[in-house]
Design an enzyme around this catalytic site. Structure first.
Site, PDB file in Angstrom:
ATOM      1  CB  ILE A 137      -0.862  -0.009   1.255  1.00 36.75           C
ATOM      2  CG1 ILE A 137      -1.763  -1.145   1.223  1.00 36.75           C
ATOM      3  CG2 ILE A 137      -1.326   1.360   1.372  1.00 36.75           C
ATOM      4  CD1 ILE A 137      -2.726  -1.065   2.900  1.00 36.75           C
ATOM      5  N   PRO A 138       1.272   1.832  -0.937  1.00 30.98           N
ATOM      6  CG  PRO A 138       0.172   3.353  -3.218  1.00 30.98           C
ATOM      7  CD  PRO A 138       0.375   2.047  -2.594  1.00 30.98           C
ATOM      8  CB  CYS A 139       2.130   4.747   3.128  1.00 38.33           C
ATOM      9  SG  CYS A 139       3.134   3.757   3.721  1.00 38.33           S
ATOM     10  CG  HIS A 140       6.496   4.489  -1.311  1.00 37.94           C
ATOM     11  ND1 HIS A 140       5.814   3.836  -0.772  1.00 37.94           N
ATOM     12  CD2 HIS A 140       7.011   4.398  -2.883  1.00 37.94           C
ATOM     13  CE1 HIS A 140       5.832   3.202  -2.500  1.00 37.94           C
ATOM     14  NE2 HIS A 140       6.183   3.377  -2.791  1.00 37.94           N
ATOM     15  NE  ARG A 141       3.560   4.145  -5.693  1.00 39.09           N
ATOM     16  CZ  ARG A 141       3.049   3.420  -5.943  1.00 39.09           C
ATOM     17  NH1 ARG A 141       1.949   3.172  -6.382  1.00 39.09           N
ATOM     18  NH2 ARG A 141       4.566   2.060  -6.430  1.00 39.09           N
TER      19      ARG A 141
END
Length: 187
Positions: free
Chosen positions: A143-147
Protein backbone atom coordinates in the site's frame (compact mmCIF):
# COMPACT_ATOMS: atom_id res chain seq x y z
CA UNK A 1 -13.93 -12.08 29.33
CA UNK A 2 -13.27 -9.38 26.69
CA UNK A 3 -15.06 -9.23 23.38
CA UNK A 4 -13.06 -10.73 20.54
CA UNK A 5 -12.15 -8.30 17.78
CA UNK A 6 -14.02 -9.13 14.56
CA UNK A 7 -10.79 -9.43 12.56
CA UNK A 8 -8.83 -11.47 15.11
CA UNK A 9 -7.25 -14.70 13.93
CA UNK A 10 -5.79 -17.35 16.14
CA UNK A 11 -2.42 -17.44 14.37
CA UNK A 12 -0.23 -14.89 12.65
CA UNK A 13 2.61 -16.19 10.49
CA UNK A 14 5.84 -14.30 10.02
CA UNK A 15 9.06 -14.34 8.08
CA UNK A 16 11.87 -11.93 7.46
CA UNK A 17 13.22 -10.49 4.26
CA UNK A 18 16.76 -9.19 4.15
CA UNK A 19 17.38 -6.16 1.98
CA UNK A 20 20.22 -3.69 1.48
CA UNK A 21 18.53 -1.34 3.96
CA UNK A 22 18.10 -4.06 6.59
CA UNK A 23 15.54 -6.63 7.62
CA UNK A 24 11.83 -6.34 6.88
CA UNK A 25 9.47 -8.56 8.90
CA UNK A 26 6.29 -9.69 7.16
CA UNK A 27 3.18 -10.99 8.93
CA UNK A 28 0.21 -12.83 7.47
CA UNK A 29 -3.02 -14.26 8.76
CA UNK A 30 -4.92 -17.08 7.07
CA UNK A 31 -6.63 -14.37 4.99
CA UNK A 32 -3.60 -12.46 3.74
CA UNK A 33 -0.63 -10.19 4.38
CA UNK A 34 -1.37 -7.88 7.29
CA UNK A 35 1.90 -6.27 8.40
CA UNK A 36 5.31 -5.23 7.04
CA UNK A 37 7.85 -3.56 9.29
CA UNK A 38 10.54 -1.08 8.33
CA UNK A 39 14.23 -2.09 8.62
CA UNK A 40 14.79 0.02 11.75
CA UNK A 41 11.90 -1.72 13.58
CA UNK A 42 12.81 -4.69 15.80
CA UNK A 43 11.14 -8.10 15.87
CA UNK A 44 9.13 -6.92 18.89
CA UNK A 45 7.12 -4.74 16.48
CA UNK A 46 5.44 -7.83 15.02
CA UNK A 47 5.00 -9.31 18.49
CA UNK A 48 3.13 -6.12 19.49
CA UNK A 49 1.07 -6.34 16.29
CA UNK A 50 0.06 -9.89 17.18
CA UNK A 51 -0.77 -8.91 20.76
CA UNK A 52 -2.91 -5.98 19.57
CA UNK A 53 -4.92 -8.07 17.12
CA UNK A 54 -5.01 -11.57 18.62
CA UNK A 55 -3.52 -11.58 22.11
CA UNK A 56 -4.91 -15.07 22.68
CA UNK A 57 -3.28 -16.37 19.49
CA UNK A 58 0.17 -17.38 18.35
CA UNK A 59 2.96 -15.93 16.26
CA UNK A 60 4.52 -18.67 14.11
CA UNK A 61 7.49 -18.45 11.75
CA UNK A 62 6.49 -19.73 8.30
CA UNK A 63 8.60 -18.61 5.36
CA UNK A 64 6.71 -20.83 2.92
CA UNK A 65 3.35 -19.14 3.64
CA UNK A 66 4.87 -15.70 2.96
CA UNK A 67 7.09 -16.73 0.03
CA UNK A 68 4.89 -15.03 -2.61
CA UNK A 69 4.93 -11.74 -0.68
CA UNK A 70 8.71 -11.88 -0.26
CA UNK A 71 9.13 -12.69 -3.95
CA UNK A 72 6.92 -9.78 -5.06
CA UNK A 73 8.71 -7.35 -2.73
CA UNK A 74 12.08 -8.52 -4.10
CA UNK A 75 10.79 -7.96 -7.63
CA UNK A 76 9.69 -4.46 -6.63
CA UNK A 77 13.13 -3.64 -5.20
CA UNK A 78 14.76 -4.98 -8.38
CA UNK A 79 12.57 -2.73 -10.56
CA UNK A 80 10.68 -5.71 -12.00
CA UNK A 81 7.26 -5.17 -10.36
CA UNK A 82 4.95 -2.16 -10.41
CA UNK A 83 1.81 -3.65 -8.86
CA UNK A 84 1.22 -6.23 -6.16
CA UNK A 85 -1.34 -9.02 -6.23
CA UNK A 86 -0.82 -10.30 -2.71
CA UNK A 87 -4.01 -11.03 -0.75
CA UNK A 88 -4.28 -8.49 2.08
CA UNK A 89 -5.94 -8.75 5.47
CA UNK A 90 -6.19 -5.16 6.66
CA UNK A 91 -7.26 -4.41 10.20
CA UNK A 92 -8.28 -0.85 10.94
CA UNK A 93 -11.14 1.52 11.40
CA UNK A 94 -13.51 2.19 8.48
CA UNK A 95 -11.79 5.56 7.99
CA UNK A 96 -8.31 3.99 7.91
CA UNK A 97 -9.49 1.31 5.50
CA UNK A 98 -10.89 3.97 3.15
CA UNK A 99 -7.57 5.85 3.20
CA UNK A 100 -5.53 2.68 2.62
CA UNK A 101 -7.81 1.63 -0.24
CA UNK A 102 -7.39 5.05 -1.85
CA UNK A 103 -3.60 4.87 -1.51
CA UNK A 104 -3.70 1.68 -3.60
CA UNK A 105 -5.08 3.68 -6.55
CA UNK A 106 -1.97 5.88 -6.84
CA UNK A 107 -0.11 4.58 -9.90
CA UNK A 108 3.53 3.53 -9.82
CA UNK A 109 5.84 6.47 -10.46
CA UNK A 110 3.32 9.13 -9.46
CA UNK A 111 2.54 10.96 -6.24
CA UNK A 112 -0.38 12.42 -4.38
CA UNK A 113 -0.86 14.65 -1.34
CA UNK A 114 -2.66 14.35 1.98
CA UNK A 115 -5.21 16.91 0.81
CA UNK A 116 -5.88 15.05 -2.42
CA UNK A 117 -6.49 11.80 -0.54
CA UNK A 118 -8.83 13.60 1.87
CA UNK A 119 -10.79 14.97 -1.09
CA UNK A 120 -10.92 11.56 -2.77
CA UNK A 121 -12.51 9.93 0.27
CA UNK A 122 -15.05 12.74 0.51
CA UNK A 123 -13.58 14.40 3.61
CA UNK A 124 -11.65 17.40 2.27
CA UNK A 125 -11.16 18.91 5.74
CA UNK A 126 -9.70 15.69 7.19
CA UNK A 127 -6.14 16.20 5.97
CA UNK A 128 -4.59 15.59 9.41
CA UNK A 129 -6.74 12.51 10.00
CA UNK A 130 -5.66 11.22 6.58
CA UNK A 131 -2.03 11.79 7.59
CA UNK A 132 -2.60 9.84 10.78
CA UNK A 133 -4.22 6.94 8.89
CA UNK A 134 -1.36 6.92 6.38
CA UNK A 135 1.20 6.82 9.21
CA UNK A 136 -0.54 3.70 10.52
CA UNK A 137 -0.47 1.87 7.18
CA UNK A 138 0.29 -1.72 8.21
CA UNK A 139 1.60 -2.90 4.82
CA UNK A 140 3.85 -0.16 3.44
CA UNK A 141 5.25 -0.55 -0.06
CA UNK A 142 2.34 -2.82 -1.04
CA UNK A 143 0.00 0.00 0.00
CA UNK A 144 2.16 2.83 -1.36
CA UNK A 145 2.21 5.43 1.41
CA UNK A 146 5.65 6.45 0.11
CA UNK A 147 3.85 8.11 -2.84
CA UNK A 148 2.37 10.79 -0.57
CA UNK A 149 4.32 14.04 -0.42
CA UNK A 150 3.55 17.53 0.82
CA UNK A 151 1.69 20.00 -1.37
CA UNK A 152 4.97 21.95 -1.55
CA UNK A 153 6.62 18.76 -2.98
CA UNK A 154 8.55 18.08 0.25
CA UNK A 155 8.88 14.48 1.37
CA UNK A 156 7.20 15.26 4.74
CA UNK A 157 7.33 12.47 7.32
CA UNK A 158 7.70 8.79 6.62
CA UNK A 159 7.87 5.79 8.94
CA UNK A 160 10.59 4.13 6.88
CA UNK A 161 12.79 7.23 6.92
CA UNK A 162 13.23 9.94 4.33
CA UNK A 163 16.28 8.30 2.75
CA UNK A 164 14.26 5.16 2.01
CA UNK A 165 11.26 7.19 0.81
CA UNK A 166 13.36 9.14 -1.67
CA UNK A 167 15.03 5.90 -2.84
CA UNK A 168 11.62 4.29 -3.46
CA UNK A 169 10.31 7.29 -5.37
CA UNK A 170 13.48 7.39 -7.49
CA UNK A 171 13.21 3.63 -8.10
CA UNK A 172 9.75 4.36 -9.52
CA UNK A 173 11.14 7.14 -11.71
CA UNK A 174 9.77 10.07 -9.72
CA UNK A 175 12.30 12.66 -8.54
CA UNK A 176 10.43 15.98 -8.65
CA UNK A 177 10.33 16.26 -4.87
CA UNK A 178 12.16 18.50 -2.42
CA UNK A 179 14.64 16.67 -0.20
CA UNK A 180 13.19 17.89 3.07
CA UNK A 181 10.91 16.66 5.75
CA UNK A 182 10.71 16.33 9.49
CA UNK A 183 14.13 15.52 10.99
CA UNK A 184 12.71 12.70 13.13
CA UNK A 185 12.21 10.71 9.90
CA UNK A 186 15.78 10.94 8.66
CA UNK A 187 17.04 7.43 9.52
Amino acid sequence: MGKRKPWADDVFYWTKMDHLDGTFYLVSSERGLCCITWPHEPFDTIRRFQQNHASHGALVEDHHRLQAAVHQLEEYWNGQRRDFDIPLHLMGTPFQLSVWKTLQTIPYGTISTYGAIAAQIGKPRATRAVGSAISQNPVPIVIPCHRIIGKDKSLTGFGGGLRLKSAMLRLEGYDAFVESGHSRYAY
